[in-house]
Design a protein around this motif. Structure first.
Motif, PDB file in Angstrom:
ATOM      1  N   VAL A 585     -64.520   7.578 116.355  1.00  0.00           N
ATOM      2  CA  VAL A 585     -63.513   7.388 115.302  1.00  0.00           C
ATOM      3  C   VAL A 585     -63.842   8.265 114.092  1.00  0.00           C
ATOM      4  O   VAL A 585     -62.958   8.919 113.523  1.00  0.00           O
ATOM      5  N   SER A 586     -65.120   8.296 113.703  1.00  0.00           N
ATOM      6  CA  SER A 586     -65.533   9.152 112.582  1.00  0.00           C
ATOM      7  C   SER A 586     -65.260  10.623 112.895  1.00  0.00           C
ATOM      8  O   SER A 586     -64.799  11.382 112.033  1.00  0.00           O
ATOM      9  N   ALA A 587     -65.545  11.032 114.132  1.00  0.00           N
ATOM     10  CA  ALA A 587     -65.290  12.416 114.537  1.00  0.00           C
ATOM     11  C   ALA A 587     -63.799  12.732 114.494  1.00  0.00           C
ATOM     12  O   ALA A 587     -63.393  13.830 114.073  1.00  0.00           O
ATOM     13  N   LEU A 588     -62.976  11.794 114.921  1.00  0.00           N
ATOM     14  CA  LEU A 588     -61.526  12.007 114.905  1.00  0.00           C
ATOM     15  C   LEU A 588     -61.001  12.094 113.475  1.00  0.00           C
ATOM     16  O   LEU A 588     -60.050  12.840 113.197  1.00  0.00           O
ATOM     17  N   ARG A 589     -61.599  11.325 112.570  1.00  0.00           N
ATOM     18  CA  ARG A 589     -61.192  11.437 111.165  1.00  0.00           C
ATOM     19  C   ARG A 589     -61.443  12.844 110.639  1.00  0.00           C
ATOM     20  O   ARG A 589     -60.610  13.421 109.940  1.00  0.00           O
ATOM     21  N   LEU A 590     -62.620  13.388 110.977  1.00  0.00           N
ATOM     22  CA  LEU A 590     -62.923  14.753 110.554  1.00  0.00           C
ATOM     23  C   LEU A 590     -61.985  15.746 111.226  1.00  0.00           C
ATOM     24  O   LEU A 590     -61.505  16.699 110.582  1.00  0.00           O
ATOM     25  N   LEU A 591     -61.688  15.538 112.512  1.00  0.00           N
ATOM     26  CA  LEU A 591     -60.769  16.430 113.218  1.00  0.00           C
ATOM     27  C   LEU A 591     -59.403  16.440 112.541  1.00  0.00           C
ATOM     28  O   LEU A 591     -58.789  17.504 112.380  1.00  0.00           O
ATOM     29  N   GLY A 592     -58.931  15.261 112.151  1.00  0.00           N
ATOM     30  CA  GLY A 592     -57.652  15.189 111.447  1.00  0.00           C
ATOM     31  C   GLY A 592     -57.669  15.989 110.154  1.00  0.00           C
ATOM     32  O   GLY A 592     -56.694  16.669 109.821  1.00  0.00           O
ATOM     33  N   GLN A 593     -58.794  15.932 109.431  1.00  0.00           N
ATOM     34  CA  GLN A 593     -58.917  16.699 108.198  1.00  0.00           C
ATOM     35  C   GLN A 593     -58.919  18.198 108.492  1.00  0.00           C
ATOM     36  O   GLN A 593     -58.268  18.979 107.793  1.00  0.00           O
ATOM     37  N   LEU A 594     -59.661  18.601 109.517  1.00  0.00           N
ATOM     38  CA  LEU A 594     -59.752  20.023 109.845  1.00  0.00           C
ATOM     39  C   LEU A 594     -58.410  20.593 110.306  1.00  0.00           C
ATOM     40  O   LEU A 594     -58.093  21.749 110.055  1.00  0.00           O
ATOM     41  N   LEU A 595     -57.628  19.758 111.000  1.00  0.00           N
ATOM     42  CA  LEU A 595     -56.320  20.213 111.487  1.00  0.00           C
ATOM     43  C   LEU A 595     -55.204  19.938 110.486  1.00  0.00           C
ATOM     44  O   LEU A 595     -54.047  20.287 110.749  1.00  0.00           O
ATOM     45  N   ALA A 596     -55.567  19.269 109.371  1.00  0.00           N
ATOM     46  CA  ALA A 596     -54.573  18.901 108.357  1.00  0.00           C
ATOM     47  C   ALA A 596     -53.458  18.056 108.971  1.00  0.00           C
ATOM     48  O   ALA A 596     -52.271  18.266 108.689  1.00  0.00           O
ATOM     49  N   ARG A 597     -53.847  17.101 109.820  1.00  0.00           N
ATOM     50  CA  ARG A 597     -52.884  16.199 110.451  1.00  0.00           C
ATOM     51  C   ARG A 597     -53.325  14.758 110.210  1.00  0.00           C
ATOM     52  O   ARG A 597     -54.484  14.409 110.485  1.00  0.00           O
ATOM     53  N   PRO A 598     -52.468  13.887 109.700  1.00  0.00           N
ATOM     54  CA  PRO A 598     -52.826  12.467 109.599  1.00  0.00           C
ATOM     55  C   PRO A 598     -53.036  11.898 110.995  1.00  0.00           C
ATOM     56  O   PRO A 598     -52.255  12.175 111.916  1.00  0.00           O
ATOM     57  N   LEU A 599     -54.085  11.108 111.179  1.00  0.00           N
ATOM     58  CA  LEU A 599     -54.471  10.675 112.525  1.00  0.00           C
ATOM     59  C   LEU A 599     -54.873   9.203 112.513  1.00  0.00           C
ATOM     60  O   LEU A 599     -55.633   8.767 111.640  1.00  0.00           O
ATOM     61  N   THR A 600     -54.371   8.455 113.459  1.00  0.00           N
ATOM     62  CA  THR A 600     -54.703   7.039 113.618  1.00  0.00           C
ATOM     63  C   THR A 600     -55.178   6.794 115.050  1.00  0.00           C
ATOM     64  O   THR A 600     -54.603   7.342 115.996  1.00  0.00           O
ATOM     65  N   VAL A 601     -56.210   5.984 115.189  1.00  0.00           N
ATOM     66  CA  VAL A 601     -56.769   5.667 116.507  1.00  0.00           C
ATOM     67  C   VAL A 601     -56.269   4.298 116.956  1.00  0.00           C
ATOM     68  O   VAL A 601     -56.296   3.335 116.183  1.00  0.00           O
ATOM     69  N   ILE A 602     -55.821   4.230 118.196  1.00  0.00           N
ATOM     70  CA  ILE A 602     -55.422   2.965 118.831  1.00  0.00           C
ATOM     71  C   ILE A 602     -56.321   2.780 120.050  1.00  0.00           C
ATOM     72  O   ILE A 602     -56.567   3.738 120.786  1.00  0.00           O
ATOM     73  N   THR A 603     -56.809   1.581 120.282  1.00  0.00           N
ATOM     74  CA  THR A 603     -57.727   1.390 121.398  1.00  0.00           C
ATOM     75  C   THR A 603     -57.620  -0.017 121.974  1.00  0.00           C
ATOM     76  O   THR A 603     -57.123  -0.937 121.319  1.00  0.00           O
TER      77      THR A 603
END
Length: 619
Positions: A585-603
């Motif tokens: 989840v932390s990695a995906l948050r950073l990925l969202g920042q790097l891609l400039a895309r808001p990102l939410t995780v569902i699991t």
């Protein structure tokens, strides 16, 4: 489930809707007399997130008990025999439903027989019958008890079949409690439904069905997905089920430019078997966060502390940091608190004003800081200083980097009697990366069973059937050391740790494992990449070739429906089918920042290595 969320935070709205659903369900019993609530312990954290004890008392519940194992553990006297209406709240799980039937039948039978027993019959006798019930037959008629069963998220046909076969269907009122997603954070929604063993080993698709229904309900607020992409068998199953159920879904789903990325947990079994190197991941690894709560000690008593960025100012600052950066942040907070308490100047007048503005509730900051420093961070430090734990980390880094597992190292851990779940997770990790030959794995299997007991043979077998332990005993495709090294290269899994420090400075998601980039997040990154001909804002990023993903991911099957998943705008939702770790989840948050895309995780659930093994052991 969800109402319009245009002007309301999605996580807040989910919480409000869940509270409303709980209010409606708890208001069902209309009979006069005392009411008692019996909650299955695995979902008590869910209830605690939604409602406090005062909320339950407002609905007339004078007693709360826990359905735990084969006994009822009452939180307050007197026994359930004194109550007219008893409400059971459980997940739609066959074993739990059978336990409910046992307890409810004991209550009904005692209530019926008490009308003909001597007047001096004691409640204690009834309590004994309830707490240690015998397998029940059809309850006697004439009982004055009203039994209600609330099933999360829905009472399926199996629930009613069990009640019918056990002869209590006429005595128990069954109701749905359609609470599905839990907003653990604003950007993390989870069913909190332990399901990896059922999905991977037993091929039970119930959790996928629940998640599809939850996502369809979510789409009524955020809009239908313009694009759905995914990887793995479960991604294909989810997509097919989504198409089928959407055709009969009665609520409107307005169009949107949002993207849904589906990740089958089987695409990457390596990452959840590793020890995370982020603060939130390590706290979960050591303290077993449940529904966002962690147990702490206060004044000699155990209490539950809610770990949430919205409620915990210290956690908000350090949750996604790597352990070194988190330690530095805690030291900075220490200095701030010391300066405040000693009446020292924080700095310039502007700095003092900024401090006041950013810390309106200083007492809350101090309380949160004490919990993290004295309890959670201290546990992490003690763990990292333990010799066996350090050896385990060295083994992990070696096998993930493409090295072979040294038998002597593993045998030392076995002989020392190190915690069983961690040892088994490490063996599974070594098998996933091709770090063990078939002969070595079989030798370690025998040593493992000799050390921890042959009662764990079934656990090992389930892990093999699910593909977590890749051995010659199963038909599961296995990686060799050479193929794992190819995966490392093709997916850029190993990164110089100096380039992976913390989310504020890191250029790569690999910081969450001190230089290893989670494979699943690399797959997400590849699915979100723009085609070469498309234009996009922001700096160029290295591309992961689709053919490389196909080579790297076992049985890689891609779902690709709708318009391109890239291009400016649109929210990205990443659904993990089988569970996600907090490090991912932390990695995906950073990925969202790097891609400039808001990102939410569902699991479906939040995983740790220990939680995975426990799930397979108790299945």
């Amino acid at each position: 489930m969800l109402k319009n969320t245009t002007k309301v935070n999605l996580a807040t709205q989910i919480g409000q809707d869940s509270r409303h659903l709980l209010h409606t369900a708890l208001s069902i019993p209309k009979a006069s007399g005392k009411k008692a609530l019996v909650i299955a312990r695995p979902i008590f954290g869910l209830v605690a997130r939604i409602a406090d004890p005062a909320f339950l008392k407002e609905h007339g519940y004078e007693s709360i008990s826990y359905l735990d194992g084969d006994a009822l553990a009452p939180s307050s006297p007197p026994s359930l025999a004194d109550y007219t209406s008893i409400v059971y709240m459980v997940r739609s799980d066959a074993a739990l439903i059978h336990r409910v039937v046992d307890h409810a039948s004991a209550l009904l039978n005692w209530s019926s027989s008490s009308t003909t027993s001597q007047p001096n019959s004691t409640a204690a006798a009834a309590s004994a019958a309830i707490i240690a019930p015998t397998p029940a037959t059809t309850p006697a008629s004439g009982s004055d008890k009203h039994i209600f069963l609330l099933c999360l998220p829905r009472a399926g046909l199996l629930t009613r079949q069990i009640l019918r076969e056990r002869g209590v269907l006429a005595n128990v009122q069954v109701h749905d409690l359609p609470i599905d997603l839990v907003a653990l954070e604003d950007d993390l929604l989870s069913l909190e439904l332990p399901s990896l063993c059922q999905l991977a080993a037993h091929k039970d698709m119930a959790a996928i069905h629940h998640l599809v229904q939850a996502v369809l309900a979510l789409e009524t607020s955020i809009g239908s997905f313009a694009c759905i992409r995914g990887s793995g068998e479960l991604a294909k199953s989810f997509y097919a089920m989504h198409v089928h159920l959407a055709a009969t879904f009665d609520a409107p789903r307005p169009p949107s430019n949002n993207t849904l990325i589906l990740i089958d947990r089987a695409v990457d079994f390596v990452t959840p078997l590793m020890t995370p190197q982020t603060y939130s991941g390590m706290v979960d690894h050591l303290c077993d966060i449940q529904f966002g709560f962690v147990e702490t000690e206060s004044m000699g008593r155990t209490r539950k502390h809610k770990l949430s960025k919205a409620d915990d100012p210290v956690y908000q600052k350090i949750a996604d940091l790597d352990l070194s950066a988190a330690q530095t942040a805690l030291q900075e907070i220490t200095q701030v608190i010391a300066a405040h308490e000693n009446g020292l100047r924080v700095g310039t007048l502007e700095a003092m004003q900024a401090f006041v503005d950013s810390h309106p509730d200083f007492a809350k900051l101090k309380e949160s800081f004490a919990i993290h420093l004295k309890q959670l961070a201290s546990k992490i430090q003690a763990r990292l200083q333990a010799e066996d734990a350090m050896r385990l980390l060295e083994i992990e880094h070696s096998v993930v980097s493409g090295g072979q597992l040294k038998m002597d190292d593993m045998e030392e851990l076995l002989f020392s009697g190190f915690e069983m779940h961690s040892v088994l997770a490490t063996l599974a990790l070594a098998s996933q990366t091709g770090a063990l030959s078939d002969k070595q794995l079989e030798s370690l299997r025998q040593e493992f069973l000799l050390t921890y007991g042959f009662q764990h043979h079934q656990t090992w077998t389930r892990l093999e059937s699910a593909g977590l332990i890749a051995s010659a005993r199963t038909s599961t495709p296995r990686r060799t050391a050479a193929t794992w090294k190819t995966v490392i290269k093709d997916m850029s899994l190993l990164v110089d740790p100096s380039a992976a420090a913390d989310p504020t400075t890191a250029l790569d998601i690999a910081y969450v494992f001190s230089g290893y980039a989670p494979l699943s997040v690399r797959v997400v990154e590849s699915l979100l990449q723009q085609p070469p001909s498309a234009s996009h804002a922001g700096p160029p990023r290295p591309r992961i070739d689709a053919a490389a993903v196909a080579r790297s991911v076992p049985q890689h099957l891609v779902v690709d429906a709708g318009a391109a998943a890239t291009g400016g705008g649109g929210h990205v939702y990443v659904a993990y089918l089988g569970g996600v770790t907090l490090a991912e989840v932390s990695a995906l948050r950073l990925l969202g920042q790097l891609l400039a895309r808001p990102l939410t995780v569902i699991t479906t659930e939040v995983l740790t290595a220990q939680r995975i093994v426990r799930g397979f052991a108790s299945s």
